[in-house]
Design a protein around this motif. Structure first.
Motif, PDB file in Angstrom:
ATOM      1  N   LEU A  29     -30.840 -34.465   0.360  1.00  0.00           N
ATOM      2  CA  LEU A  29     -29.520 -34.803   0.902  1.00  0.00           C
ATOM      3  C   LEU A  29     -28.622 -35.280  -0.231  1.00  0.00           C
ATOM      4  O   LEU A  29     -28.855 -36.345  -0.807  1.00  0.00           O
ATOM      5  CB  LEU A  29     -29.677 -35.904   1.966  1.00  0.00           C
ATOM      6  N   ALA A  30     -27.599 -34.480  -0.530  1.00  0.00           N
ATOM      7  CA  ALA A  30     -26.640 -34.888  -1.565  1.00  0.00           C
ATOM      8  C   ALA A  30     -25.796 -36.033  -1.017  1.00  0.00           C
ATOM      9  O   ALA A  30     -25.579 -36.136   0.197  1.00  0.00           O
ATOM     10  CB  ALA A  30     -25.759 -33.703  -1.939  1.00  0.00           C
ATOM     11  N   ASP A  31     -25.318 -36.882  -1.937  1.00  0.00           N
ATOM     12  CA  ASP A  31     -24.593 -38.097  -1.542  1.00  0.00           C
ATOM     13  C   ASP A  31     -23.488 -37.882  -0.513  1.00  0.00           C
ATOM     14  O   ASP A  31     -23.418 -38.575   0.485  1.00  0.00           O
ATOM     15  CB  ASP A  31     -23.995 -38.758  -2.784  1.00  0.00           C
ATOM     16  N   ALA A  32     -22.633 -36.894  -0.786  1.00  0.00           N
ATOM     17  CA  ALA A  32     -21.444 -36.744   0.067  1.00  0.00           C
ATOM     18  C   ALA A  32     -21.678 -35.813   1.248  1.00  0.00           C
ATOM     19  O   ALA A  32     -20.806 -35.672   2.108  1.00  0.00           O
ATOM     20  CB  ALA A  32     -20.284 -36.242  -0.790  1.00  0.00           C
ATOM     21  N   ALA A  33     -22.849 -35.182   1.325  1.00  0.00           N
ATOM     22  CA  ALA A  33     -23.058 -34.174   2.377  1.00  0.00           C
ATOM     23  C   ALA A  33     -23.189 -34.833   3.742  1.00  0.00           C
ATOM     24  O   ALA A  33     -23.885 -35.840   3.879  1.00  0.00           O
ATOM     25  CB  ALA A  33     -24.322 -33.378   2.061  1.00  0.00           C
ATOM     26  N   PRO A  34     -22.520 -34.247   4.755  1.00  0.00           N
ATOM     27  CA  PRO A  34     -22.675 -34.806   6.098  1.00  0.00           C
ATOM     28  C   PRO A  34     -24.126 -34.666   6.566  1.00  0.00           C
ATOM     29  O   PRO A  34     -24.741 -33.627   6.376  1.00  0.00           O
ATOM     30  CB  PRO A  34     -21.736 -33.960   6.968  1.00  0.00           C
ATOM     31  N   ALA A  35     -24.619 -35.740   7.152  1.00  0.00           N
ATOM     32  CA  ALA A  35     -26.031 -35.757   7.560  1.00  0.00           C
ATOM     33  C   ALA A  35     -26.152 -35.664   9.070  1.00  0.00           C
ATOM     34  O   ALA A  35     -25.187 -35.907   9.800  1.00  0.00           O
ATOM     35  CB  ALA A  35     -26.682 -37.043   7.065  1.00  0.00           C
ATOM     36  N   CYS A  36     -27.335 -35.312   9.501  1.00  0.00           N
ATOM     37  CA  CYS A  36     -27.586 -35.328  10.941  1.00  0.00           C
ATOM     38  C   CYS A  36     -28.955 -35.921  11.234  1.00  0.00           C
ATOM     39  O   CYS A  36     -29.873 -35.887  10.403  1.00  0.00           O
ATOM     40  CB  CYS A  36     -27.377 -33.929  11.510  1.00  0.00           C
ATOM     41  N   ILE A  37     -29.043 -36.565  12.382  1.00  0.00           N
ATOM     42  CA  ILE A  37     -30.316 -37.104  12.877  1.00  0.00           C
ATOM     43  C   ILE A  37     -30.579 -36.433  14.216  1.00  0.00           C
ATOM     44  O   ILE A  37     -29.730 -36.473  15.112  1.00  0.00           O
ATOM     45  CB  ILE A  37     -30.259 -38.635  13.093  1.00  0.00           C
ATOM     46  N   VAL A  38     -31.752 -35.811  14.346  1.00  0.00           N
ATOM     47  CA  VAL A  38     -32.109 -35.196  15.629  1.00  0.00           C
ATOM     48  C   VAL A  38     -33.012 -36.159  16.391  1.00  0.00           C
ATOM     49  O   VAL A  38     -34.001 -36.664  15.850  1.00  0.00           O
ATOM     50  CB  VAL A  38     -32.833 -33.843  15.421  1.00  0.00           C
ATOM     51  N   VAL A  39     -32.619 -36.427  17.642  1.00  0.00           N
ATOM     52  CA  VAL A  39     -33.392 -37.333  18.500  1.00  0.00           C
ATOM     53  C   VAL A  39     -33.950 -36.537  19.676  1.00  0.00           C
ATOM     54  O   VAL A  39     -33.206 -35.809  20.340  1.00  0.00           O
ATOM     55  CB  VAL A  39     -32.494 -38.482  19.027  1.00  0.00           C
ATOM     56  N   GLN A  40     -35.241 -36.646  19.863  1.00  0.00           N
ATOM     57  CA  GLN A  40     -35.867 -36.024  21.041  1.00  0.00           C
ATOM     58  C   GLN A  40     -36.825 -37.022  21.661  1.00  0.00           C
ATOM     59  O   GLN A  40     -37.639 -37.622  20.949  1.00  0.00           O
ATOM     60  CB  GLN A  40     -36.623 -34.753  20.649  1.00  0.00           C
ATOM     61  N   GLN A  41     -36.713 -37.168  22.967  1.00  0.00           N
ATOM     62  CA  GLN A  41     -37.579 -38.104  23.698  1.00  0.00           C
ATOM     63  C   GLN A  41     -37.625 -39.462  23.016  1.00  0.00           C
ATOM     64  O   GLN A  41     -38.693 -40.030  22.794  1.00  0.00           O
ATOM     65  CB  GLN A  41     -38.971 -37.505  23.869  1.00  0.00           C
ATOM     66  N   ALA A  42     -36.429 -39.923  22.677  1.00  0.00           N
ATOM     67  CA  ALA A  42     -36.231 -41.284  22.169  1.00  0.00           C
ATOM     68  C   ALA A  42     -36.815 -41.519  20.783  1.00  0.00           C
ATOM     69  O   ALA A  42     -36.902 -42.658  20.327  1.00  0.00           O
ATOM     70  CB  ALA A  42     -36.761 -42.325  23.162  1.00  0.00           C
ATOM     71  N   ARG A  43     -37.206 -40.441  20.085  1.00  0.00           N
ATOM     72  CA  ARG A  43     -37.670 -40.579  18.697  1.00  0.00           C
ATOM     73  C   ARG A  43     -36.801 -39.752  17.781  1.00  0.00           C
ATOM     74  O   ARG A  43     -36.278 -38.700  18.186  1.00  0.00           O
ATOM     75  CB  ARG A  43     -39.115 -40.079  18.547  1.00  0.00           C
ATOM     76  N   MET A  44     -36.678 -40.203  16.530  1.00  0.00           N
ATOM     77  CA  MET A  44     -36.036 -39.377  15.519  1.00  0.00           C
ATOM     78  C   MET A  44     -37.054 -38.309  15.138  1.00  0.00           C
ATOM     79  O   MET A  44     -38.215 -38.627  14.858  1.00  0.00           O
ATOM     80  CB  MET A  44     -35.666 -40.215  14.295  1.00  0.00           C
ATOM     81  N   VAL A  45     -36.647 -37.041  15.183  1.00  0.00           N
ATOM     82  CA  VAL A  45     -37.609 -35.978  14.843  1.00  0.00           C
ATOM     83  C   VAL A  45     -37.230 -35.244  13.564  1.00  0.00           C
ATOM     84  O   VAL A  45     -38.061 -34.563  12.969  1.00  0.00           O
ATOM     85  CB  VAL A  45     -37.805 -34.979  16.003  1.00  0.00           C
ATOM     86  N   TRP A  46     -35.960 -35.350  13.150  1.00  0.00           N
ATOM     87  CA  TRP A  46     -35.540 -34.698  11.891  1.00  0.00           C
ATOM     88  C   TRP A  46     -34.290 -35.395  11.369  1.00  0.00           C
ATOM     89  O   TRP A  46     -33.399 -35.749  12.142  1.00  0.00           O
ATOM     90  CB  TRP A  46     -35.253 -33.206  12.145  1.00  0.00           C
TER      91      TRP A  46
END
Ligand code: DI6
Ligand code: FE
Length: 431
Positions: A29-46
């Protein structure tokens, strides 16, 4: 209060900036790159750059983070949140010149909170503690330690610990309890300190542990509280029950409690204003966390600053907590504690932020579940409307307008949600 009614956080959280040092990404993940968090069944999965999100998650609901900074849910690793009454009168006495130790020796201090706690019913203690907990939660706390220690008799310590458990269930927040029966000498044991410690070890702790009310065991090792030998006796009783220990160490004087605690593989040593070089070395080799409590330092107008530079040099992990209690730290903002830890103790901003996340989680034995944004962990994270991470420690006295995901639910704040970014709004009620 009922997070069960809050909307699920499942889906892709896009347009995020992940706070440096507080995440493990699944792709570079480069510093300025927009990030995403994937949540499934109440857990972070990616977690990672949103452009690299695996195709398997493309169809999920989208939550637009609008470029906000994301940290893990905060962890307050040292509180005495459950007690009866308040002690504003002592605040006034201190202003008139009395010291904390003088007030304690005159029958005030901890013992006055013991009287009020004993007089309160379990429901009354719950009702008094709930709004205090809510204040901490509204600032992003997702895990909290709550100690007993204002009951000082089996039935009353039980009452405090039961309230701590109930608060966790009612608010949907991780609560770790610490049994602090050895906090002060109850008045009925005046002059019989050793008899009280025997009772703590032989009766109170085993009974409360058997009821599942104790996650760890703490002691106040101090000349106005309990000796080194008594501390060790309590630690041995804890080990017999398979419980980890922690210690209120070297707050008012150097008792060499930290070295003893480290020898007993303590999770943390807390306060430590008077910590010695020997204590630091022992903590470093045992992996014991140093918990800094600037709220108590400030309230007591202490001048002995914990040995931060030496702790840093020795590689001892440093946490920061509120120490919320009615006597020495009536504080209900963990972010204010980061400001004080930086201003009064000279922590750096990254140290202060690790102190209320990663290292605080470790001080509670929760390092695999809390304190870090990483796949596989429960979805506990906070979106902050700030440009720089330093703002979390810089502002003080404000309540930031944050969005909070706790235990997989959006318990505070508003996010844009839909199948495409920027689609229709989701407006969860405040927790
Ligand atoms: N150290 C503290 O700062 C709190 N307990 C302790 O052992 C103070 C507790 C109180 O004054 O009620
Ligand atoms: Fe404390």
């Amino acid at each position: 209060m009922t997070p069960a009614h809050a909307p699920s956080a499942d889906g892709c959280w896009r347009n995020l900036r992940l706070a440096p040092g507080l995440f493990e990404a699944d792709a570079p993940l480069a510093d300025a790159a927009p990030a995403c968090i994937v949540v499934q069944q109440a857990r972070m999965v990616w977690l990672g750059p949103q452009d690299a999100m695996p195709a398997a998650y493309q169809g999920l609901a989208v939550h637009d983070g609008a470029g906000r900074l994301v940290t893990p849910g905060l962890v307050d690793c040292h509180t005495h949140l459950v007690y009866g009454g308040e002690r504003a009168g002592e605040f006034a006495m201190r202003l008139a010149g009395a010291s904390y130790e003088e007030i304690a020796r005159a029958g005030g201090g901890i013992v006055s909170s013991v009287r009020a706690t004993r007089a309160a019913s379990e429901d009354e203690l719950f009702a008094q503690a709930l709004p205090r907990l809510q204040q901490l939660l509204d600032e992003g706390v997702c895990a909290i330690e709550i100690k007993s220690g204002y009951g000082l008799a089996l039935a009353h310590e039980r009452k405090q610990l039961r309230v701590a458990r109930r608060l966790g269930q009612a608010c949907g927040v991780t609560v770790r309890t610490s049994f602090l029966g050895a906090h002060a000498l109850p008045p009925e044991y005046a002059g019989r300190s050793q008899d009280y410690i025997d009772r703590v070890c032989e009766e109170m702790l085993p009974a409360l542990a058997a009821e599942g009310l104790v996650d760890a065991v703490d002691v106040f090792c101090e000349r106005i509280a309990f000796s080194l030998a008594q501390t060790e006796q309590v630690f041995e009783a804890a080990h017999r029950l398979g419980l980890r220990v922690k210690l209120h160490a070297e707050q008012l004087s150097n008792m060499e409690g930290a070295a003893l605690a480290a020898r007993h593989r303590a999770l943390s040593c807390d306060h430590i204003e008077h910590l010695s070089a020997r204590g630091i070395e022992a903590m470093a080799s045992a992996g014991t966390v140093a918990v800094l409590l600037p709220g108590a330092f400030y309230t007591l107008r202490d001048t002995q600053v914990p040995p931060i530079a030496d702790l840093r040099a020795a590689g001892v992990p440093m946490a920061v907590a509120t120490d919320h209690n009615p006597g020495t730290s009536p504080a209900l903002s963990l972010l204010l504690m980061t400001n004080m830890a930086c201003t009064l103790f000279r922590l750096t901003v990254p140290e202060a932020l690790a102190g209320i996340t990663r290292h605080a989680a470790r001080a509670l034995g929760l390092e695999h579940e809390h304190g870090l944004l990483a796949a596989g962990r429960p979805a506990n994270f906070v979106l902050w409307p700030v440009q720089h991470a330093a703002e979390l420690a810089y502002w003080f006295g404000q309540k930031p307008d944050c969005t909070i995901v706790r235990q997989g639910r959006v318990v505070r704040g508003v996010v844009q949600s839909g199948n495409d970014p920027g689609h229709e709004g989701m407006h969860p009620s405040n927790s």
